[in-house]
Design an enzyme around this catalytic site. Sequence first.
Site, PDB file in Angstrom:
ATOM      1  N   GLY A  52     -32.276  14.946 -25.662  1.00  0.00           N
ATOM      2  CA  GLY A  52     -32.264  16.291 -25.084  1.00  0.00           C
ATOM      3  C   GLY A  52     -30.877  16.908 -25.164  1.00  0.00           C
ATOM      4  O   GLY A  52     -29.881  16.211 -24.974  1.00  0.00           O
ATOM      5  N   ARG A  71     -35.756  14.420 -32.017  1.00  0.00           N
ATOM      6  CA  ARG A  71     -36.209  13.058 -31.732  1.00  0.00           C
ATOM      7  C   ARG A  71     -36.744  12.508 -33.053  1.00  0.00           C
ATOM      8  O   ARG A  71     -37.354  13.237 -33.823  1.00  0.00           O
ATOM      9  CB  ARG A  71     -37.320  13.050 -30.684  1.00  0.00           C
ATOM     10  CG  ARG A  71     -37.045  14.016 -29.536  1.00  0.00           C
ATOM     11  CD  ARG A  71     -36.878  13.341 -28.204  1.00  0.00           C
ATOM     12  NE  ARG A  71     -36.708  14.347 -27.161  1.00  0.00           N
ATOM     13  CZ  ARG A  71     -35.984  14.169 -26.081  1.00  0.00           C
ATOM     14  NH1 ARG A  71     -35.325  13.065 -25.875  1.00  0.00           N
ATOM     15  NH2 ARG A  71     -35.894  15.120 -25.169  1.00  0.00           N
ATOM     16  N   ASP A 127     -29.718   7.390 -23.198  1.00  0.00           N
ATOM     17  CA  ASP A 127     -29.984   5.962 -23.422  1.00  0.00           C
ATOM     18  C   ASP A 127     -30.736   5.691 -24.720  1.00  0.00           C
ATOM     19  O   ASP A 127     -30.465   4.710 -25.416  1.00  0.00           O
ATOM     20  CB  ASP A 127     -30.706   5.351 -22.218  1.00  0.00           C
ATOM     21  CG  ASP A 127     -32.016   6.038 -21.912  1.00  0.00           C
ATOM     22  OD1 ASP A 127     -32.084   7.269 -22.069  1.00  0.00           O
ATOM     23  OD2 ASP A 127     -32.972   5.357 -21.509  1.00  0.00           O
ATOM     24  N   THR A 185     -26.132  13.993 -21.483  1.00  0.00           N
ATOM     25  CA  THR A 185     -27.482  14.172 -20.923  1.00  0.00           C
ATOM     26  C   THR A 185     -27.348  14.799 -19.542  1.00  0.00           C
ATOM     27  O   THR A 185     -26.434  14.452 -18.791  1.00  0.00           O
ATOM     28  CB  THR A 185     -28.239  12.829 -20.822  1.00  0.00           C
ATOM     29  OG1 THR A 185     -29.396  13.005 -19.996  1.00  0.00           O
ATOM     30  CG2 THR A 185     -27.390  11.715 -20.231  1.00  0.00           C
ATOM     31  N   ILE A 186     -28.245  15.701 -19.222  1.00  0.00           N
ATOM     32  CA  ILE A 186     -28.122  16.350 -17.908  1.00  0.00           C
ATOM     33  C   ILE A 186     -28.536  15.405 -16.774  1.00  0.00           C
ATOM     34  O   ILE A 186     -28.304  15.691 -15.616  1.00  0.00           O
ATOM     35  CB  ILE A 186     -28.955  17.657 -17.824  1.00  0.00           C
ATOM     36  CG1 ILE A 186     -30.450  17.373 -17.993  1.00  0.00           C
ATOM     37  CG2 ILE A 186     -28.466  18.686 -18.821  1.00  0.00           C
ATOM     38  CD1 ILE A 186     -31.330  18.560 -17.605  1.00  0.00           C
ATOM     39  N   ASP A 187     -29.146  14.268 -17.128  1.00  0.00           N
ATOM     40  CA  ASP A 187     -29.734  13.405 -16.097  1.00  0.00           C
ATOM     41  C   ASP A 187     -28.735  12.576 -15.285  1.00  0.00           C
ATOM     42  O   ASP A 187     -29.074  12.089 -14.209  1.00  0.00           O
ATOM     43  CB  ASP A 187     -30.748  12.445 -16.728  1.00  0.00           C
ATOM     44  CG  ASP A 187     -31.959  13.187 -17.273  1.00  0.00           C
ATOM     45  OD1 ASP A 187     -32.244  14.281 -16.757  1.00  0.00           O
ATOM     46  OD2 ASP A 187     -32.591  12.682 -18.212  1.00  0.00           O
ATOM     47  N   ASP A 194     -27.784   9.541 -15.654  1.00  0.00           N
ATOM     48  CA  ASP A 194     -28.475   8.293 -15.302  1.00  0.00           C
ATOM     49  C   ASP A 194     -27.983   7.095 -16.121  1.00  0.00           C
ATOM     50  O   ASP A 194     -28.712   6.126 -16.300  1.00  0.00           O
ATOM     51  CB  ASP A 194     -29.989   8.469 -15.509  1.00  0.00           C
ATOM     52  CG  ASP A 194     -30.345   8.845 -16.940  1.00  0.00           C
ATOM     53  OD1 ASP A 194     -29.422   9.130 -17.725  1.00  0.00           O
ATOM     54  OD2 ASP A 194     -31.534   8.846 -17.276  1.00  0.00           O
ATOM     55  N   GLY A 240     -35.685  15.341 -14.199  1.00  0.00           N
ATOM     56  CA  GLY A 240     -35.385  13.969 -13.782  1.00  0.00           C
ATOM     57  C   GLY A 240     -36.653  13.137 -13.841  1.00  0.00           C
ATOM     58  O   GLY A 240     -37.316  12.961 -12.825  1.00  0.00           O
ATOM     59  N   ARG A 241     -36.991  12.679 -15.068  1.00  0.00           N
ATOM     60  CA  ARG A 241     -38.228  11.903 -15.237  1.00  0.00           C
ATOM     61  C   ARG A 241     -38.143  10.558 -14.529  1.00  0.00           C
ATOM     62  O   ARG A 241     -39.097  10.105 -13.926  1.00  0.00           O
ATOM     63  CB  ARG A 241     -38.516  11.671 -16.722  1.00  0.00           C
ATOM     64  CG  ARG A 241     -39.379  12.747 -17.335  1.00  0.00           C
ATOM     65  CD  ARG A 241     -39.453  12.542 -18.814  1.00  0.00           C
ATOM     66  NE  ARG A 241     -38.107  12.389 -19.367  1.00  0.00           N
ATOM     67  CZ  ARG A 241     -37.799  12.453 -20.642  1.00  0.00           C
ATOM     68  NH1 ARG A 241     -38.729  12.651 -21.524  1.00  0.00           N
ATOM     69  NH2 ARG A 241     -36.558  12.322 -21.063  1.00  0.00           N
ATOM     70  N   GLU A 252     -38.994  15.693 -11.178  1.00  0.00           N
ATOM     71  CA  GLU A 252     -40.257  15.692 -11.935  1.00  0.00           C
ATOM     72  C   GLU A 252     -40.903  14.306 -12.005  1.00  0.00           C
ATOM     73  O   GLU A 252     -42.112  14.196 -12.121  1.00  0.00           O
ATOM     74  CB  GLU A 252     -40.060  16.278 -13.341  1.00  0.00           C
ATOM     75  CG  GLU A 252     -39.115  15.503 -14.219  1.00  0.00           C
ATOM     76  CD  GLU A 252     -38.940  16.114 -15.599  1.00  0.00           C
ATOM     77  OE1 GLU A 252     -37.843  15.969 -16.159  1.00  0.00           O
ATOM     78  OE2 GLU A 252     -39.885  16.720 -16.120  1.00  0.00           O
TER      79      GLU A 252
HETATM   80  P1  ATP Z   1     -32.172  12.192 -22.952  1.00  0.00           P
HETATM   81  O1  ATP Z   1     -31.622  11.306 -21.859  1.00  0.00           O
HETATM   82  O2  ATP Z   1     -31.652  13.559 -22.888  1.00  0.00           O
HETATM   83  O3  ATP Z   1     -33.656  12.099 -23.107  1.00  0.00           O
HETATM   84  P2  ATP Z   1     -31.961  10.263 -25.087  1.00  0.00           P
HETATM   85  O4  ATP Z   1     -30.853   9.927 -26.021  1.00  0.00           O
HETATM   86  O5  ATP Z   1     -32.369   9.189 -24.140  1.00  0.00           O
HETATM   87  O6  ATP Z   1     -31.542  11.595 -24.336  1.00  0.00           O
HETATM   88  P3  ATP Z   1     -34.413   9.904 -26.588  1.00  0.00           P
HETATM   89  O7  ATP Z   1     -35.383  10.901 -27.100  1.00  0.00           O
HETATM   90  O8  ATP Z   1     -34.915   8.838 -25.693  1.00  0.00           O
HETATM   91  O9  ATP Z   1     -33.225  10.735 -25.925  1.00  0.00           O
HETATM   92  O10 ATP Z   1     -33.722   9.167 -27.831  1.00  0.00           O
HETATM   93  C1  ATP Z   1     -33.151   9.913 -28.899  1.00  0.00           C
HETATM   94  C2  ATP Z   1     -33.476   9.252 -30.207  1.00  0.00           C
HETATM   95  O11 ATP Z   1     -32.880   7.938 -30.240  1.00  0.00           O
HETATM   96  C3  ATP Z   1     -34.957   9.001 -30.483  1.00  0.00           C
HETATM   97  O12 ATP Z   1     -35.622  10.148 -30.992  1.00  0.00           O
HETATM   98  C4  ATP Z   1     -34.893   7.887 -31.525  1.00  0.00           C
HETATM   99  O13 ATP Z   1     -34.681   8.400 -32.822  1.00  0.00           O
HETATM  100  C5  ATP Z   1     -33.665   7.086 -31.071  1.00  0.00           C
HETATM  101  N1  ATP Z   1     -34.155   5.919 -30.315  1.00  0.00           N
HETATM  102  C6  ATP Z   1     -34.673   5.895 -29.072  1.00  0.00           C
HETATM  103  N2  ATP Z   1     -35.081   4.669 -28.722  1.00  0.00           N
HETATM  104  C7  ATP Z   1     -34.829   3.871 -29.798  1.00  0.00           C
HETATM  105  C8  ATP Z   1     -35.041   2.484 -30.088  1.00  0.00           C
HETATM  106  N3  ATP Z   1     -35.612   1.670 -29.197  1.00  0.00           N
HETATM  107  N4  ATP Z   1     -34.640   2.016 -31.291  1.00  0.00           N
HETATM  108  C9  ATP Z   1     -34.073   2.833 -32.201  1.00  0.00           C
HETATM  109  N5  ATP Z   1     -33.863   4.159 -31.981  1.00  0.00           N
HETATM  110  C10 ATP Z   1     -34.226   4.663 -30.818  1.00  0.00           C
END
Ligand code: ATP
Length: 325
Positions: free
Chosen positions: A14, A75, A106, A129-131, A133, A174-175, A225
């Site tokens: 995000g 994503r 994460d 990330t805005i979360d 967390d 905040g999921r 949320e």
């Molecule tokens: P936010 O906290 O804002 O959701 P985020 O980085 O956690 O940010 P995600 O959509 O969970 O957002 O992850 C971003 C991208 O990281 C995913 O679209 C994917 O390409 C990659 N990713 C997530 N999990 C894995 C994993 N287990 N192994 C490899 N790549 C991953």
Amino acid sequence: MTQIKNIGVFTSGGDAPGMNAAIRAVVRTALYHDMQVTGIRRGYEGMINGDYEFLHRKSVSNIIQRGGTILKSARSEQFKTAEGRKLAHYQLKKHNVDALVAIGGDGTFTGAKALYEEFGIPVIGLPGTIDNDLTGTDYTIGYDTAINTVINAVDKIRDTAESHDRLFIVEVMGRDSGMIALRTGVASGAESVLIPESKDDLVGLFDRLENGRKDKSSRIVIVAEGEQEGGAFHIGNIVKEKFPHIDTRVSILGHIQRGGKPTCMDRVLASRLGYAAVEALKAGRSGEMIGVIHDEIAYTPLEKAIEKSSEINLNLLKIVEILSL
Ligand code: ATP
């Protein structure tokens, strides 16, 4: 010291206000050290598809104050597969990228860790990330802006609540985490805050509505949320049923929480972290997230950073309750 010539930078997951300030800091610091910077567009999706561009001093002019991310975010399911990561590695090699700065949450760090482990590419993660967390930083880039956006919105909702003697149930992002809800609940003088980390919140709210002060003209309830009861509309329906005499409305703030100009705090945080990321790579560090703890730069292994932070200050719930009695 390692010889890094070309740092790849990307934003993923995000979007969060302040990501642009972080990109700018990475680019300007790398150029200061005579390194090149390659911007990878659309996160891991673009990494796989070869969506790369050189970033120059001018490429990051006039972006420190802008929300969103100039590199865009996406994503990528493909990247979660070994085959997808092989393609990503192929493209990184092809574009001579020899180190990475990954800005995200994460999920982004889980992916970055896989790249680092499978192909030995030096990687530094920045918490975007805005979360708020992640383990290993007191604040993530975007959190401060998001909570300020929320309280500005709730202040406006409060005007209507007050004029019409209403109770508003406001859902914030905040999921899995009540960080945004808890802080904004305190800051907006909420009646109650309902978060995933705390049970029996709803019972407490019912008790307040039944036995609490009756002379209140407006009430705000903040709901994360990811709260177990199933979201603001569901809670709104229960409240309406149990307390038909209270004029109850629901408002879901949604994506406005992600956008907007980053606050001063987020710009400074992003600038410090972007600078520190390049310095860390230059010093041979890798596989770590850089954050700030007690206002000092802190390095945390990526595998630890992705453990969701459980350090929520539940004492704030009590403060919400006492201050709104
Ligand atoms: P936010 O906290 O804002 O959701 P985020 O980085 O956690 O940010 P995600 O959509 O969970 O957002 O992850 C971003 C991208 O990281 C995913 O679209 C994917 O390409 C990659 N990713 C997530 N999990 C894995 C994993 N287990 N192994 C490899 N790549 C991953």
